[in-house]
Design a protein around this motif. Sequence first.
Motif, PDB file in Angstrom:
ATOM      1  N   VAL A 121       0.839  -1.207   0.000  1.00  0.00           N
ATOM      2  CA  VAL A 121       0.000   0.000   0.000  1.00  0.00           C
ATOM      3  C   VAL A 121       0.868   1.249   0.000  1.00  0.00           C
ATOM      4  O   VAL A 121       0.545   2.244  -0.678  1.00  0.00           O
ATOM      5  CB  VAL A 121      -0.955  -0.012   1.210  1.00  0.00           C
ATOM      6  CG1 VAL A 121      -1.649   1.337   1.378  1.00  0.00           C
ATOM      7  CG2 VAL A 121      -1.994  -1.114   1.051  1.00  0.00           C
ATOM      8  N   LEU A 149      -7.186   3.615  -5.411  1.00  0.00           N
ATOM      9  CA  LEU A 149      -8.131   2.892  -4.557  1.00  0.00           C
ATOM     10  C   LEU A 149      -8.399   1.487  -5.088  1.00  0.00           C
ATOM     11  O   LEU A 149      -8.525   0.539  -4.311  1.00  0.00           O
ATOM     12  CB  LEU A 149      -9.430   3.680  -4.437  1.00  0.00           C
ATOM     13  CG  LEU A 149      -9.317   5.003  -3.653  1.00  0.00           C
ATOM     14  CD1 LEU A 149     -10.624   5.794  -3.752  1.00  0.00           C
ATOM     15  CD2 LEU A 149      -8.970   4.738  -2.200  1.00  0.00           C
ATOM     16  N   THR A 169      -5.289  -0.769  -4.350  1.00  0.00           N
ATOM     17  CA  THR A 169      -5.112  -1.102  -2.931  1.00  0.00           C
ATOM     18  C   THR A 169      -6.242  -1.976  -2.405  1.00  0.00           C
ATOM     19  O   THR A 169      -6.005  -3.033  -1.813  1.00  0.00           O
ATOM     20  CB  THR A 169      -5.005   0.178  -2.081  1.00  0.00           C
ATOM     21  OG1 THR A 169      -6.123   1.042  -2.360  1.00  0.00           O
ATOM     22  CG2 THR A 169      -3.715   0.904  -2.360  1.00  0.00           C
ATOM     23  N   PHE A 170      -7.485  -1.593  -2.654  1.00  0.00           N
ATOM     24  CA  PHE A 170      -8.601  -2.278  -2.013  1.00  0.00           C
ATOM     25  C   PHE A 170      -8.922  -3.630  -2.656  1.00  0.00           C
ATOM     26  O   PHE A 170      -9.461  -4.508  -1.983  1.00  0.00           O
ATOM     27  CB  PHE A 170      -9.837  -1.373  -1.984  1.00  0.00           C
ATOM     28  CG  PHE A 170      -9.809  -0.395  -0.844  1.00  0.00           C
ATOM     29  CD1 PHE A 170     -10.424  -0.699   0.355  1.00  0.00           C
ATOM     30  CD2 PHE A 170      -9.147   0.810  -0.964  1.00  0.00           C
ATOM     31  CE1 PHE A 170     -10.397   0.188   1.419  1.00  0.00           C
ATOM     32  CE2 PHE A 170      -9.108   1.703   0.090  1.00  0.00           C
ATOM     33  CZ  PHE A 170      -9.730   1.398   1.291  1.00  0.00           C
ATOM     34  N   CYS A 211     -14.811  -4.018   1.184  1.00  0.00           N
ATOM     35  CA  CYS A 211     -13.708  -3.167   0.733  1.00  0.00           C
ATOM     36  C   CYS A 211     -14.160  -2.176  -0.337  1.00  0.00           C
ATOM     37  O   CYS A 211     -13.716  -1.019  -0.361  1.00  0.00           O
ATOM     38  CB  CYS A 211     -12.557  -4.029   0.224  1.00  0.00           C
ATOM     39  SG  CYS A 211     -11.656  -4.876   1.548  1.00  0.00           S
ATOM     40  N   ALA A 259     -13.887   1.826  -0.006  1.00  0.00           N
ATOM     41  CA  ALA A 259     -13.181   2.547  -1.068  1.00  0.00           C
ATOM     42  C   ALA A 259     -14.075   3.625  -1.682  1.00  0.00           C
ATOM     43  O   ALA A 259     -13.612   4.733  -1.973  1.00  0.00           O
ATOM     44  CB  ALA A 259     -12.708   1.568  -2.136  1.00  0.00           C
ATOM     45  N   THR A 308      -6.881   5.468   3.604  1.00  0.00           N
ATOM     46  CA  THR A 308      -6.608   4.041   3.397  1.00  0.00           C
ATOM     47  C   THR A 308      -5.768   3.475   4.532  1.00  0.00           C
ATOM     48  O   THR A 308      -6.029   2.373   5.041  1.00  0.00           O
ATOM     49  CB  THR A 308      -5.885   3.821   2.061  1.00  0.00           C
ATOM     50  OG1 THR A 308      -6.704   4.325   0.996  1.00  0.00           O
ATOM     51  CG2 THR A 308      -5.613   2.343   1.825  1.00  0.00           C
TER      52      THR A 308
END
Length: 217
Positions: A11, A29, A32-33, A115, A119, A133
Amino acid sequence: MYLYIFLLIYVLIISALYRFNIISKLSYLVLTFVVLAYVQGNRDTYIGTDTRFYENLFHTFKNIPFQTILSSFPRLYVIDHYQTVETGYILFNRLIGCFTNNAQVLLMIIAFILCFSFAKFIYDNSVNPIWSTLLFMCEGMYINSFNMMRQMLAISICINSFTLFKNGKKVWAIFIILIASLIHESAYFFIAFLLFYWMLGKVKSNKKKYFFLIPLL
């Protein structure tokens, strides 16, 4: 533990790409998510105190008729569990059970809904998605979702009512909270947060710092 450290490093690397404008906010986003959701949904059933319970719950109700589940609305007693479970969550399990017998699919679907919802909230409301985040990852919400899966799923749904409320769609905001409450009744408490936000808009600017004492109480 090593996996969590890897996730944090990953991340931070993606955050650096966003920080230097190499990728967009949406791409940040997503990158990462999606990974966070995959790790959460692909976990073994022994990870998280309640994960084995949710697995057993899925197998218990996957063949129970819908009308039998609905007859117990709004909550249903589950054998060998210390409390009742919201009927909406049981129906959600039953619906997924129409397509698969694999409880891992349930964990994966919930992980991606959870998630994605967080997000979306960050995308719609955060001026600094990196810090948002990291707060999600490091302040207990992400790790708690491995254990308190049902509660965190409800929270992830109802927090997006804030965006609707902020944009003047108050009826839809309450509707979203009611939907989330079918997963876990703790979602009702989010109405208090919306009321606080509404009241904050009515307070004079020089009084707002004192108004923030209310949540502490």
